[in-house]
Motif scaffolding. Structure first.
Motif, PDB file in Angstrom:
ATOM      1  N   ALA A 103     -18.240  -0.018 -27.933  1.00  0.00           N
ATOM      2  CA  ALA A 103     -19.415   0.520 -27.250  1.00  0.00           C
ATOM      3  C   ALA A 103     -19.120   0.810 -25.788  1.00  0.00           C
ATOM      4  N   ARG A 104     -18.372  -0.083 -25.138  1.00  0.00           N
ATOM      5  CA  ARG A 104     -17.997   0.132 -23.742  1.00  0.00           C
ATOM      6  C   ARG A 104     -17.131   1.381 -23.609  1.00  0.00           C
ATOM      7  N   LEU A 105     -16.193   1.561 -24.533  1.00  0.00           N
ATOM      8  CA  LEU A 105     -15.322   2.736 -24.498  1.00  0.00           C
ATOM      9  C   LEU A 105     -16.110   4.018 -24.755  1.00  0.00           C
ATOM     10  N   ALA A 106     -17.043   3.962 -25.696  1.00  0.00           N
ATOM     11  CA  ALA A 106     -17.859   5.142 -25.993  1.00  0.00           C
ATOM     12  C   ALA A 106     -18.674   5.564 -24.775  1.00  0.00           C
ATOM     13  N   SER A 107     -19.097   4.599 -23.977  1.00  0.00           N
ATOM     14  CA  SER A 107     -19.916   4.917 -22.802  1.00  0.00           C
ATOM     15  C   SER A 107     -19.139   5.679 -21.733  1.00  0.00           C
ATOM     16  N   ILE A 108     -17.796   5.608 -21.782  1.00  0.00           N
ATOM     17  CA  ILE A 108     -16.970   6.354 -20.822  1.00  0.00           C
ATOM     18  C   ILE A 108     -16.241   7.511 -21.511  1.00  0.00           C
ATOM     19  N   GLY A 109     -16.685   7.822 -22.722  1.00  0.00           N
ATOM     20  CA  GLY A 109     -16.133   8.984 -23.420  1.00  0.00           C
ATOM     21  C   GLY A 109     -14.761   8.782 -24.016  1.00  0.00           C
ATOM     22  N   GLN A 110     -14.423   7.544 -24.381  1.00  0.00           N
ATOM     23  CA  GLN A 110     -13.124   7.256 -24.972  1.00  0.00           C
ATOM     24  C   GLN A 110     -13.310   6.679 -26.377  1.00  0.00           C
ATOM     25  N   PRO A 111     -13.200   7.520 -27.406  1.00  0.00           N
ATOM     26  CA  PRO A 111     -13.299   7.004 -28.771  1.00  0.00           C
ATOM     27  C   PRO A 111     -12.102   6.118 -29.093  1.00  0.00           C
ATOM     28  N   ALA A 112     -12.335   5.052 -29.834  1.00  0.00           N
ATOM     29  CA  ALA A 112     -11.277   4.087 -30.113  1.00  0.00           C
ATOM     30  C   ALA A 112     -11.030   3.973 -31.613  1.00  0.00           C
ATOM     31  N   SER A 113      -9.808   3.654 -31.956  1.00  0.00           N
ATOM     32  CA  SER A 113      -9.467   3.347 -33.342  1.00  0.00           C
ATOM     33  C   SER A 113      -9.303   1.836 -33.475  1.00  0.00           C
ATOM     34  N   VAL A 114      -9.536   1.320 -34.672  1.00  0.00           N
ATOM     35  CA  VAL A 114      -9.402  -0.105 -34.950  1.00  0.00           C
ATOM     36  C   VAL A 114      -8.451  -0.279 -36.123  1.00  0.00           C
ATOM     37  N   SER A 115      -7.466  -1.145 -35.950  1.00  0.00           N
ATOM     38  CA  SER A 115      -6.520  -1.420 -37.022  1.00  0.00           C
ATOM     39  C   SER A 115      -6.237  -2.909 -37.066  1.00  0.00           C
ATOM     40  N   GLN A 116      -5.813  -3.377 -38.232  1.00  0.00           N
ATOM     41  CA  GLN A 116      -5.560  -4.808 -38.391  1.00  0.00           C
ATOM     42  C   GLN A 116      -4.138  -5.146 -37.981  1.00  0.00           C
ATOM     43  N   THR A 117      -3.983  -6.298 -37.355  1.00  0.00           N
ATOM     44  CA  THR A 117      -2.664  -6.802 -37.005  1.00  0.00           C
ATOM     45  C   THR A 117      -2.656  -8.308 -37.220  1.00  0.00           C
ATOM     46  N   ASN A 118      -1.481  -8.888 -37.252  1.00  0.00           N
ATOM     47  CA  ASN A 118      -1.350 -10.328 -37.453  1.00  0.00           C
ATOM     48  C   ASN A 118      -0.703 -10.969 -36.237  1.00  0.00           C
ATOM     49  N   SER A 119      -1.215 -12.119 -35.846  1.00  0.00           N
ATOM     50  CA  SER A 119      -0.609 -12.929 -34.802  1.00  0.00           C
ATOM     51  C   SER A 119      -0.391 -14.313 -35.392  1.00  0.00           C
ATOM     52  N   GLY A 120       0.842 -14.562 -35.850  1.00  0.00           N
ATOM     53  CA  GLY A 120       1.076 -15.769 -36.621  1.00  0.00           C
ATOM     54  C   GLY A 120       0.326 -15.661 -37.936  1.00  0.00           C
ATOM     55  N   LYS A 121      -0.496 -16.639 -38.226  1.00  0.00           N
ATOM     56  CA  LYS A 121      -1.303 -16.620 -39.448  1.00  0.00           C
ATOM     57  C   LYS A 121      -2.698 -16.042 -39.214  1.00  0.00           C
ATOM     58  N   GLN A 122      -2.975 -15.652 -37.973  1.00  0.00           N
ATOM     59  CA  GLN A 122      -4.298 -15.162 -37.615  1.00  0.00           C
ATOM     60  C   GLN A 122      -4.375 -13.648 -37.773  1.00  0.00           C
ATOM     61  N   LYS A 123      -5.419 -13.171 -38.425  1.00  0.00           N
ATOM     62  CA  LYS A 123      -5.655 -11.739 -38.572  1.00  0.00           C
ATOM     63  C   LYS A 123      -6.579 -11.268 -37.455  1.00  0.00           C
ATOM     64  N   LEU A 124      -6.145 -10.235 -36.742  1.00  0.00           N
ATOM     65  CA  LEU A 124      -6.897  -9.715 -35.612  1.00  0.00           C
ATOM     66  C   LEU A 124      -7.174  -8.234 -35.803  1.00  0.00           C
ATOM     67  N   GLN A 125      -8.216  -7.750 -35.118  1.00  0.00           N
ATOM     68  CA  GLN A 125      -8.545  -6.330 -35.108  1.00  0.00           C
ATOM     69  C   GLN A 125      -8.096  -5.743 -33.770  1.00  0.00           C
ATOM     70  N   ARG A 126      -7.186  -4.809 -33.843  1.00  0.00           N
ATOM     71  CA  ARG A 126      -6.598  -4.202 -32.648  1.00  0.00           C
ATOM     72  C   ARG A 126      -7.381  -2.944 -32.286  1.00  0.00           C
ATOM     73  N   VAL A 127      -7.851  -2.864 -31.024  1.00  0.00           N
ATOM     74  CA  VAL A 127      -8.649  -1.724 -30.551  1.00  0.00           C
ATOM     75  C   VAL A 127      -7.797  -0.895 -29.602  1.00  0.00           C
ATOM     76  N   ARG A 128      -7.658   0.411 -29.923  1.00  0.00           N
ATOM     77  CA  ARG A 128      -6.777   1.292 -29.156  1.00  0.00           C
ATOM     78  C   ARG A 128      -7.421   2.642 -28.909  1.00  0.00           C
ATOM     79  N   VAL A 129      -6.922   3.311 -27.873  1.00  0.00           N
ATOM     80  CA  VAL A 129      -7.240   4.711 -27.623  1.00  0.00           C
ATOM     81  C   VAL A 129      -5.924   5.481 -27.724  1.00  0.00           C
TER      82      VAL A 129
END
Length: 306
Positions: free
Chosen positions: A251-277
């Motif tokens: 939402a913060r990125l959308a407010s400045i006109g930067q659409p973001a993609s979300v992809s899954q990544t792993n950090s050790g055994k933890q699954k995280l959602q990676r937010v990128r432009v």
């Protein structure tokens, strides 16, 4: 190796000369406290799992023969580098992701302080990696864990007790972060510091180099490593463990006109959602997007290569 061993013994048999700062020119072991540059906080630490991608720059004549952050004397013709958070000294392998050229350098300085840069190479390092003329390169930076522990143990022997006590004492109070927190990966175990016994520490056997004025400097050996063609540039805002944080950042990125993609990544055994432009088509474009995102308050953002 016999020659390196003899050099090491000779270097440790006498007290290294002091610089104008009063510190030995062979440098000290230093991590340092959290610090802030242009609104962004950096958290130096012992991280022997470090493996990141980003944009490298280089520095040369204006800093030549001046003290580095850990008291060594900067020589633009040696294979050294500045990093924002890694221990000083440590050894890292830097690989140019455009041409596959790779060298090992000694981290002995803090920087670069441009937000979009991951490491500042010496002029010689930039020459060997093939980006002296362009000024920047897409790189991968990997710490050499055991080799870094070895040169850290040697540097501890020349470190004044007051500085060593600060390094090895309780962790400093964390500096304030932004409202959006990046989920932390698994805790990194901090090794027990080597005892300060005065026993000479041999240089790493796995990295070609020489001992100069009590410090190990890697040799100018270039390896040719396979790299993927067309490595893409992104601005990564963070990797998050909860959907709420992902939604808040998007939402913060959308407010400045930067659409973001979300992809899954792993950090050790933890699954995280990676937010990128991105992907972004040039370093200049990535710099512009990163600066806009930092100004929006998302100060954990960084340029990565994937």
């Amino acid at each position: 190796m016999v020659l390196l061993g003899a050099l090491s013994l000779a270097a440790c048999a006498q007290r290294p000369p002091a610089s104008s700062s009063g510190l030995p020119t062979s440098g000290i072991y230093k991590i340092g406290k959290p610090y802030q540059v242009a609104g962004v906080w950096y958290y130096p630490s012992e991280d022997f799992t470090y493996d990141e991608t980003g944009i490298a720059s280089w520095y040369g004549p204006d800093f030549h023969a001046k003290p580095t952050a850990n008291g060594e004397i900067y020589d633009q013709n040696e294979l050294t580098a500045a990093h924002k958070t890694l221990p000083m000294p440590s050894l890292v392998r830097v690989t140019n992701l455009d041409n596959g050229r790779s060298v090992v350098v000694r981290v002995n300085d803090r920087g670069p302080f441009a937000a979009g840069r991951i490491i500042d190479m010496s002029r010689r390092g930039a020459q060997l990696l093939g980006f002296e003329g362009t000024g920047t390169a897409k790189v991968r930076v990997q710490i050499l864990a055991e080799e870094s522990r070895a040169i850290a143990a040697a540097a501890r022997q020349g470190t004044p007790p007051a500085i060593l006590a600060e390094t090895d004492g309780p962790p400093p109070k964390p500096a304030p972060r932004g409202r959006v927190e990046v989920a932390e990966g698994p805790a990194v175990t901090k090794p027990t510091p080597a005892a300060i016994t005065g026993t000479p520490i041999p240089p790493p056997a796995t990295v070609p180099g020489a001992v100069k004025e009590g410090r190990f400097v890697p040799a100018p050996v270039v390896a040719e490593l396979p790299v993927k063609p067309r490595e893409q540039l992104y601005v990564q805002i963070g990797a998050f463990g909860t959907a709420d944080n992902v939604a808040r950042v998007r939402a913060r990125l959308a407010s400045i006109g930067q659409p973001a993609s979300v992809s899954q990544t792993n950090s050790g055994k933890q699954k995280l959602q990676r937010v990128r432009v991105g992907p972004l088509d040039s370093v200049d474009r990535a710099d512009a997007v990163l600066n806009q995102i930092l100004q929006a308050g998302l100060t954990d953002a960084k340029i990565v290569v994937d």
